[in-house]
Design a protein around this motif. Sequence first.
Motif, PDB file in Angstrom:
ATOM      1  N   LYS A   1       0.844  -1.186   0.000  1.00 30.27           N
ATOM      2  CA  LYS A   1       0.000   0.000   0.000  1.00 30.27           C
ATOM      3  C   LYS A   1       0.879   1.234   0.000  1.00 30.27           C
ATOM      4  CE  LYS A   1      -3.466  -2.499   2.565  1.00 30.27           C
ATOM      5  NZ  LYS A   1      -3.945  -2.805   3.884  1.00 30.27           N
ATOM      6  N   GLN A   2       0.279   2.367  -0.340  1.00 31.17           N
ATOM      7  CA  GLN A   2       1.019   3.620  -0.330  1.00 31.17           C
ATOM      8  C   GLN A   2       1.276   4.039   1.110  1.00 31.17           C
ATOM      9  OE1 GLN A   2      -1.157   6.432  -2.642  1.00 31.17           O
ATOM     10  NE2 GLN A   2      -0.571   5.509  -4.573  1.00 31.17           N
ATOM     11  N   PRO A   3       2.316   4.834   1.333  1.00 33.65           N
ATOM     12  CA  PRO A   3       2.610   5.275   2.701  1.00 33.65           C
ATOM     13  C   PRO A   3       1.422   6.009   3.308  1.00 33.65           C
ATOM     14  CG  PRO A   3       4.391   5.858   1.210  1.00 33.65           C
ATOM     15  CD  PRO A   3       3.286   5.323   0.377  1.00 33.65           C
ATOM     16  N   ARG A   4       1.314   5.915   4.620  1.00 34.42           N
ATOM     17  CA  ARG A   4       0.203   6.562   5.319  1.00 34.42           C
ATOM     18  C   ARG A   4       0.320   8.072   5.197  1.00 34.42           C
ATOM     19  NH1 ARG A   4       0.468   2.557  10.443  1.00 34.42           N
ATOM     20  NH2 ARG A   4      -0.471   0.810   9.352  1.00 34.42           N
ATOM     21  N   GLY A   5      -0.838   8.709   5.077  1.00 36.13           N
ATOM     22  CA  GLY A   5      -0.858  10.163   5.000  1.00 36.13           C
ATOM     23  C   GLY A   5      -0.720  10.706   3.594  1.00 36.13           C
ATOM     24  N   THR A   6      -0.603   9.831   2.589  1.00 34.02           N
ATOM     25  CA  THR A   6      -0.520  10.305   1.205  1.00 34.02           C
ATOM     26  C   THR A   6      -1.822   9.990   0.488  1.00 34.02           C
ATOM     27  OG1 THR A   6       0.427   8.219   0.429  1.00 34.02           O
ATOM     28  CG2 THR A   6       1.975   9.947   1.079  1.00 34.02           C
ATOM     29  N   ALA A   7      -2.180  10.854  -0.417  1.00 36.66           N
ATOM     30  CA  ALA A   7      -3.406  10.656  -1.192  1.00 36.66           C
ATOM     31  C   ALA A   7      -3.173   9.579  -2.245  1.00 36.66           C
ATOM     32  CB  ALA A   7      -3.809  11.963  -1.866  1.00 36.66           C
ATOM     33  N   PRO A   8      -4.201   8.790  -2.588  1.00 37.96           N
ATOM     34  CA  PRO A   8      -4.036   7.769  -3.632  1.00 37.96           C
ATOM     35  C   PRO A   8      -3.678   8.418  -4.965  1.00 37.96           C
ATOM     36  CG  PRO A   8      -6.177   7.563  -2.539  1.00 37.96           C
ATOM     37  CD  PRO A   8      -5.530   8.782  -2.006  1.00 37.96           C
ATOM     38  N   VAL A   9      -2.720   7.818  -5.641  1.00 42.81           N
ATOM     39  CA  VAL A   9      -2.264   8.338  -6.925  1.00 42.81           C
ATOM     40  C   VAL A   9      -2.664   7.356  -8.010  1.00 42.81           C
ATOM     41  CG1 VAL A   9      -0.245   9.018  -8.262  1.00 42.81           C
ATOM     42  CG2 VAL A   9      -0.306   9.456  -5.804  1.00 42.81           C
ATOM     43  N   ALA A  10      -3.301   7.876  -9.063  1.00 42.03           N
ATOM     44  CA  ALA A  10      -3.678   7.021 -10.189  1.00 42.03           C
ATOM     45  C   ALA A  10      -2.424   6.602 -10.943  1.00 42.03           C
ATOM     46  CB  ALA A  10      -4.629   7.766 -11.115  1.00 42.03           C
ATOM     47  N   GLY A  11      -2.326   5.347 -11.275  1.00 40.04           N
ATOM     48  CA  GLY A  11      -1.172   4.846 -12.018  1.00 40.04           C
ATOM     49  C   GLY A  11       0.032   4.552 -11.138  1.00 40.04           C
ATOM     50  N   ALA A  12      -0.161   4.507  -9.822  1.00 43.34           N
ATOM     51  CA  ALA A  12       0.944   4.190  -8.917  1.00 43.34           C
ATOM     52  C   ALA A  12       1.361   2.743  -9.151  1.00 43.34           C
ATOM     53  CB  ALA A  12       0.515   4.391  -7.468  1.00 43.34           C
ATOM     54  N   PRO A  13       2.654   2.425  -8.980  1.00 39.78           N
ATOM     55  CA  PRO A  13       3.099   1.050  -9.238  1.00 39.78           C
ATOM     56  C   PRO A  13       2.477   0.064  -8.256  1.00 39.78           C
ATOM     57  CG  PRO A  13       4.864   2.341  -8.242  1.00 39.78           C
ATOM     58  CD  PRO A  13       3.752   3.288  -8.550  1.00 39.78           C
TER      59      PRO A  13
END
Length: 162
Positions: free
Chosen positions: A107-119
Amino acid sequence: MNKNLSFVTLAGITFALSPLRAEGDNKPLRYELKNKSSFSAADNSRPPFWPIGWVKRVKGDTSVTQTTVANKPVIEASQFKVTSILLGPPSLAVINGRAYGEGEFLKQPRGTAPVAGAPRIRVQQIADGQVMLRYEEQSITVAFYRPEIAKRGEQGLLLEDR
């Protein structure tokens, strides 16, 4: 008497179901459609019943449509910190502060907004002292981080008198 009654009934049904004809006309009555529907589209438009994304190809057209390919992000082992590994029937590893099992996506790091196209990085294998991650065709091996061993190694654990 029953035979005559059934013949009369059959004749009445046949007459009722037969199309009406004009006198002296031996041709059967045919149904004629008054308004015929039609569909016409411009030559350069996509047919509306095709799946989205399909394109009409013109015979003899050899031009290639140029598409922009996004640069793949470079994934390195230094971007991950494995602080705990538990080996067992469900092997678990703590990567960047979150627990993951084999086959799960990071998962993406906590506190960051979801990014479209993230690996989408998947935990491929959890072994003793290392975790193998998978991103598309790339395999990344992340070693278990042990800060206390790193500090002792600098001081020199191996004594010459032993």
